[in-house]
Enzyme design. Structure first.
Site: not given
Length: 338
Positions: A204, A85, A259, A261, A79, A75-76, A174, A83
């Site tokens: 994931h 943010s 999943d 595991t 965007v 996520h950092d 996304p 940095d």
């Protein structure tokens, strides 16, 4: 006499030119400084050990820590580059502009852990290590602690000094219903190949998906144009765990494991994907797309190949749009601008 003066002026001009060139090169080197694999060897050699010990301790106490740290990094970096943010918490009337105000940041956790690590590092190496580097190192250790590869990442990032922008987060991150085309476009912006893009989605394999992110896929058939593969029994299981309850708090609390595991970093995500046991739309589309299927099959059958490709993709993402040299700042507190 005129010849002497002319010669003197020529020498002075040459000296001035050399000084200018050296000054320009010095400034250019400072602003375009690159990341380095031994960046902290001299100025803070303890930092990687501190982060590793912190991640291991936190993960033993809370097994969901690795998946949260990995998501925090994504996520950092997605965007506006890596940095830090995502950590900013503006005060007063600016609070609503935090990246966490974006609906796509729902469920992002462990920002407080990064702040804790920053405080620990500051006590040893004051104003030497950026929050953005700590995020990257923590994510790297999260992968390794969970059984994945130990990734060698270059360091030397600096933190943004710009206010956070939740609108930019809305645009850059996304959606849960992202398809193959959009997914490839998103990661291509970070210099990733198709193989890199498929490999990075292997993250994931850790963690969970909130039911709020499955509402549209499970109950809006218009989002199912026939380009997905999903095991019908598994779809029924998802619907049992995530019933169609409308805009109620329960769908934001309920979740399903990504999943079987979910606390191990392995290639089970790709095995599930091929067998129609993917949770998200992208998980079930990739085995049917001619561009991505070869890599899904490769990673499902060869975990080492997945680890190698993931490591490469991780480094590419971690280098995306970074601030170095005299760009940005080294924050003393990760949740404040300075």
């Amino acid at each position: 006499m005129q010849a002497v003066i002319k010669k003197h002026m020529c020498v002075m001009k040459m000296i001035s030119t050399v000084i200018f060139v050296l000054f320009f090169m010095s400034c250019r080197g400072e602003t375009e400084a690159s990341l380095s694999y031994n960046f902290y060897d001299q100025i803070c050699p303890q930092v990687e050990h501190i982060i590793r010990a912190g991640v291991e301790s936190a993960s033993i106490g809370d097994p969901t820590t690795p998946s949260a740290l990995l998501r925090l990094m994504f996520h950092d970096c997605q965007v506006q580059g890596c940095d830090a943010s995502i950590l900013l918490e503006p005060h007063g009337h600016m609070t609503k502009f935090s990246e966490m105000a974006s609906s796509k940041s729902f469920g992002v956790r462990k920002r407080d852990f990064i702040n804790l690590m920053k405080s620990t590092v500051e006590a040893v190496c004051p104003q030497m290590v950026s929050c953005s580097d700590i995020i990257i190192m923590a994510a790297r250790e999260a992968v390794a602690f969970s059984g994945g590869p130990r990734i060698n990442v270059p360091l030397g990032r600096r933190d943004t000094s710009n206010p956070p922008n939740f609108t930019l987060a809305d645009v850059s991150l996304p959606s849960p219903d992202v398809g193959v085309d959009e997914m490839l476009r998103i990661f291509a912006k970070h210099g990733m190949s198709i193989q890199d893009s498929v490999a990075i989605l292997g993250s994931h394999t850790l963690g969970i998906t909130h039911c709020s992110n499955l509402e549209s896929r499970l109950y809006n058939q218009q989002n199912r144009p026939g380009d997905e593969i999903i095991n019908q029994a598994y779809e029924n299981t998802l619907k049992l765990k995530c019933p169609h309850v409308g805009p109620t708090p329960s769908k934001f609390i309920s979740f399903v494991q990504n999943d079987f595991t979910a606390v191990l970093f392995d290639n089970q995500y790709f095995v599930n994907s091929i067998n129609g046991l993917g949770v998200l739309k992208i998980d079930t589309q990739m085995p049917l797309d001619s561009r991505t299927r070869p890599f899904v099959e490769k990673f499902a059958s060869d975990e080492s190949a997945f680890f190698d490709a993931f490591s490469s993709a991780f480094v590419k993402l971690s280098r995306s749009n970074v601030l170095t040299g005299n760009q940005g700042v080294i924050r003393t507190s990760c949740n404040g601008l300075y």
